[in-house]
Every structure is written in C-alpha cells, then in structure tokens.
Design a protein around this motif. Structure first.
Motif, PDB file in Angstrom:
ATOM      1  N   ARG A   4       4.685  -8.779  54.701  1.00  0.00           N
ATOM      2  CA  ARG A   4       3.562  -9.073  55.612  1.00  0.00           C
ATOM      3  C   ARG A   4       4.038  -9.636  56.952  1.00  0.00           C
ATOM      4  N   THR A   5       4.936  -8.903  57.580  1.00  0.00           N
ATOM      5  CA  THR A   5       5.502  -9.301  58.875  1.00  0.00           C
ATOM      6  C   THR A   5       5.259  -8.199  59.897  1.00  0.00           C
ATOM      7  N   ILE A   6       4.955  -8.613  61.127  1.00  0.00           N
ATOM      8  CA  ILE A   6       4.827  -7.676  62.244  1.00  0.00           C
ATOM      9  C   ILE A   6       5.696  -8.193  63.390  1.00  0.00           C
ATOM     10  N   ILE A   7       6.584  -7.311  63.888  1.00  0.00           N
ATOM     11  CA  ILE A   7       7.373  -7.667  65.071  1.00  0.00           C
ATOM     12  C   ILE A   7       7.095  -6.655  66.171  1.00  0.00           C
ATOM     13  N   ASP A   8       7.222  -7.124  67.400  1.00  0.00           N
ATOM     14  CA  ASP A   8       7.081  -6.294  68.591  1.00  0.00           C
ATOM     15  C   ASP A   8       8.435  -6.320  69.302  1.00  0.00           C
ATOM     16  N   ILE A   9       9.053  -5.163  69.421  1.00  0.00           N
ATOM     17  CA  ILE A   9      10.347  -5.073  70.101  1.00  0.00           C
ATOM     18  C   ILE A   9      10.054  -4.891  71.585  1.00  0.00           C
ATOM     19  N   LEU A  10       9.978  -5.991  72.296  1.00  0.00           N
ATOM     20  CA  LEU A  10       9.600  -5.960  73.703  1.00  0.00           C
ATOM     21  C   LEU A  10      10.671  -5.306  74.564  1.00  0.00           C
ATOM     22  N   LYS A  11      11.920  -5.693  74.338  1.00  0.00           N
ATOM     23  CA  LYS A  11      13.055  -5.121  75.082  1.00  0.00           C
ATOM     24  C   LYS A  11      14.216  -4.991  74.116  1.00  0.00           C
ATOM     25  N   LEU A  12      14.930  -3.914  74.253  1.00  0.00           N
ATOM     26  CA  LEU A  12      16.072  -3.688  73.384  1.00  0.00           C
ATOM     27  C   LEU A  12      17.268  -3.312  74.242  1.00  0.00           C
ATOM     28  N   TYR A  13      18.064  -4.308  74.566  1.00  0.00           N
ATOM     29  CA  TYR A  13      19.258  -4.140  75.390  1.00  0.00           C
ATOM     30  C   TYR A  13      18.946  -3.417  76.693  1.00  0.00           C
ATOM     31  N   GLU A  14      17.953  -3.940  77.409  1.00  0.00           N
ATOM     32  CA  GLU A  14      17.567  -3.392  78.714  1.00  0.00           C
ATOM     33  C   GLU A  14      18.171  -4.233  79.830  1.00  0.00           C
ATOM     34  N   GLU A  15      18.504  -3.571  80.918  1.00  0.00           N
ATOM     35  CA  GLU A  15      19.081  -4.272  82.055  1.00  0.00           C
ATOM     36  C   GLU A  15      17.971  -4.905  82.893  1.00  0.00           C
ATOM     37  N   THR A  16      18.145  -6.170  83.264  1.00  0.00           N
ATOM     38  CA  THR A  16      17.167  -6.890  84.080  1.00  0.00           C
ATOM     39  C   THR A  16      17.545  -6.781  85.556  1.00  0.00           C
ATOM     40  N   LYS A  17      16.685  -7.315  86.416  1.00  0.00           N
ATOM     41  CA  LYS A  17      16.963  -7.330  87.858  1.00  0.00           C
ATOM     42  C   LYS A  17      18.232  -8.116  88.168  1.00  0.00           C
ATOM     43  N   GLU A  18      18.495  -9.135  87.340  1.00  0.00           N
ATOM     44  CA  GLU A  18      19.679  -9.975  87.537  1.00  0.00           C
ATOM     45  C   GLU A  18      20.928  -9.345  86.937  1.00  0.00           C
ATOM     46  N   LYS A  19      20.838  -8.100  86.508  1.00  0.00           N
ATOM     47  CA  LYS A  19      21.964  -7.353  85.916  1.00  0.00           C
ATOM     48  C   LYS A  19      22.395  -7.915  84.564  1.00  0.00           C
ATOM     49  N   LYS A  20      21.468  -8.576  83.880  1.00  0.00           N
ATOM     50  CA  LYS A  20      21.746  -9.050  82.530  1.00  0.00           C
ATOM     51  C   LYS A  20      21.184  -8.029  81.539  1.00  0.00           C
ATOM     52  N   HIS A  59      24.982 -11.352  67.030  1.00  0.00           N
ATOM     53  CA  HIS A  59      26.380 -11.505  67.440  1.00  0.00           C
ATOM     54  C   HIS A  59      26.471 -12.468  68.620  1.00  0.00           C
ATOM     55  N   GLU A  60      27.645 -12.953  68.862  1.00  0.00           N
ATOM     56  CA  GLU A  60      27.846 -13.850  69.998  1.00  0.00           C
ATOM     57  C   GLU A  60      27.718 -13.059  71.286  1.00  0.00           C
ATOM     58  N   VAL A  61      26.829 -13.497  72.151  1.00  0.00           N
ATOM     59  CA  VAL A  61      26.587 -12.783  73.402  1.00  0.00           C
ATOM     60  C   VAL A  61      27.286 -13.507  74.548  1.00  0.00           C
ATOM     61  N   ASP A  62      27.569 -12.750  75.596  1.00  0.00           N
ATOM     62  CA  ASP A  62      28.234 -13.352  76.748  1.00  0.00           C
ATOM     63  C   ASP A  62      27.193 -13.799  77.782  1.00  0.00           C
ATOM     64  N   MET A  63      27.661 -14.257  78.917  1.00  0.00           N
ATOM     65  CA  MET A  63      26.772 -14.791  79.955  1.00  0.00           C
ATOM     66  C   MET A  63      25.845 -13.722  80.545  1.00  0.00           C
ATOM     67  N   GLU A  64      26.207 -12.453  80.424  1.00  0.00           N
ATOM     68  CA  GLU A  64      25.390 -11.390  80.992  1.00  0.00           C
ATOM     69  C   GLU A  64      24.398 -10.818  79.989  1.00  0.00           C
ATOM     70  N   THR A  65      24.295 -11.428  78.815  1.00  0.00           N
ATOM     71  CA  THR A  65      23.423 -10.912  77.760  1.00  0.00           C
ATOM     72  C   THR A  65      22.461 -12.000  77.307  1.00  0.00           C
ATOM     73  N   GLU A  66      21.219 -11.595  77.073  1.00  0.00           N
ATOM     74  CA  GLU A  66      20.198 -12.518  76.541  1.00  0.00           C
ATOM     75  C   GLU A  66      19.588 -11.895  75.291  1.00  0.00           C
ATOM     76  N   PHE A  67      19.390 -12.707  74.262  1.00  0.00           N
ATOM     77  CA  PHE A  67      18.743 -12.265  73.031  1.00  0.00           C
ATOM     78  C   PHE A  67      17.707 -13.320  72.680  1.00  0.00           C
ATOM     79  N   ASP A  68      16.428 -12.978  72.838  1.00  0.00           N
ATOM     80  CA  ASP A  68      15.340 -13.933  72.615  1.00  0.00           C
ATOM     81  C   ASP A  68      14.440 -13.466  71.484  1.00  0.00           C
ATOM     82  N   ILE A  69      14.046 -14.416  70.653  1.00  0.00           N
ATOM     83  CA  ILE A  69      13.050 -14.166  69.611  1.00  0.00           C
ATOM     84  C   ILE A  69      11.935 -15.165  69.843  1.00  0.00           C
ATOM     85  N   SER A  70      10.713 -14.653  69.926  1.00  0.00           N
ATOM     86  CA  SER A  70       9.578 -15.535  70.199  1.00  0.00           C
ATOM     87  C   SER A  70       8.484 -15.338  69.156  1.00  0.00           C
TER      88      SER A  70
END
Length: 159
Positions: free
Chosen positions: A90-106, A123-134
C-alpha cells in the motif's frame, strides 16, 4: 588509392557515429529505473496516461512516473543501476526527477512518497549530484546511506 581513403573515411565515420549513439544510449540508461522485483499487485502510471498499468519485472520507470503497490504487495526498483528503492504494501511513489540535469548543472533525483513505506539504499553522491526523498510533511537529502520512510494515513511521517 582513392578507394582506400574513401573506405577509411567511411570506417572512421561509422566508428565515430556508433560511439556517439552508444554514448547517448548509455546516458539515457542512466535516466531510467527498472522494476526488479514484484510480489503481488504492482502498477505504474506514466506521466502521459490517466490509467494505471501493471508493472511486472523489467518494467522501465522514468521521470514523471508513479509506482504503487497494493495490499499484500511489494516491489523493488533499480534506479540507474546505482540505487535501490523498495516499496512496502500500500505504497505510492511519484518519481519527480530521475537523474535530470538542473540549471546549476547538478544531476538531481527527486522521489515523493505519497503514502506507505519506502526503503532506499542510495550510493554515495558527489557535489554535483542531489538525491531527495520527500513526503507530505518531511524531506531528506540522501547520500551514501540506507533509509526507511513511512507516511501514515494522516500524512504524519517517520524517518
């Protein structure tokens, strides 16, 4: 001699074109996830569809898709062959972005859990990568860790 130079040019052109196409294919592969485990009823709703479709093993998921599990069901997603997301019943997730490039080149991944419970190994991400779960009232920026997030029926969230 002239024929040999034309053949050489043609071979270089084919090799160069193949390398470009392979690079594009690999880049696109990084922007996909795939359902790797299903137990029970699991469905996917593509961003351009109104209805939910069955999501058996090997179903691809991309930015904008939603994935849901029903009662007595579980699923596991392999995101870009780097991260694992597991959905409890009984879980619903919305994949808002999946490894998409932002304006800041992240490179950004954003997953929103609407209801239910999610387990993630990121996985461990670097400074140019963001992984958010909300969730409706909580959010977490994740790097190199395992987490569990549960959204109750009243939208209270446990992390």
């Amino acid at each position: 001699m002239r024929i040999i130079s034309k053949i050489t040019f043609l071979l270089y052109f084919i090799i160069f074109s193949s390398a470009i196409l392979l690079g594009i294919a690999i880049d696109e592969e990084k922007k996909k996830g795939v359902v790797t485990y299903v137990d029970g009823q699991v469905k996917r709703k593509a961003v351009d569809r109104e209805d939910w479709q069955n999501a058996p093993v090997n179903t691809e998921v991309v930015s904008g898709d939603k994935v849901r599990t029903y009662r007595k069901s579980r699923a596991e997603l392999d995101i870009a062959k780097l991260d694992i997301i597991r959905l409890a019943p009984r879980t619903i997730i919305d994949i808002l972005k999946l490894y998409e490039e932002t304006k800041e080149k992240k490179i950004k991944t954003a997953i929103h859990i609407e209801e239910g419970e999610l387990w993630a190994a990121v996985h461990e991400v670097d400074m140019e990568t963001e992984f958010d779960i909300s969730a409706p009232i909580a959010a977490a920026a994740i790097t190199g860790t395992v987490l569990r997030m549960h959204v109750n029926d009243d939208t209270t969230t446990q992390l």
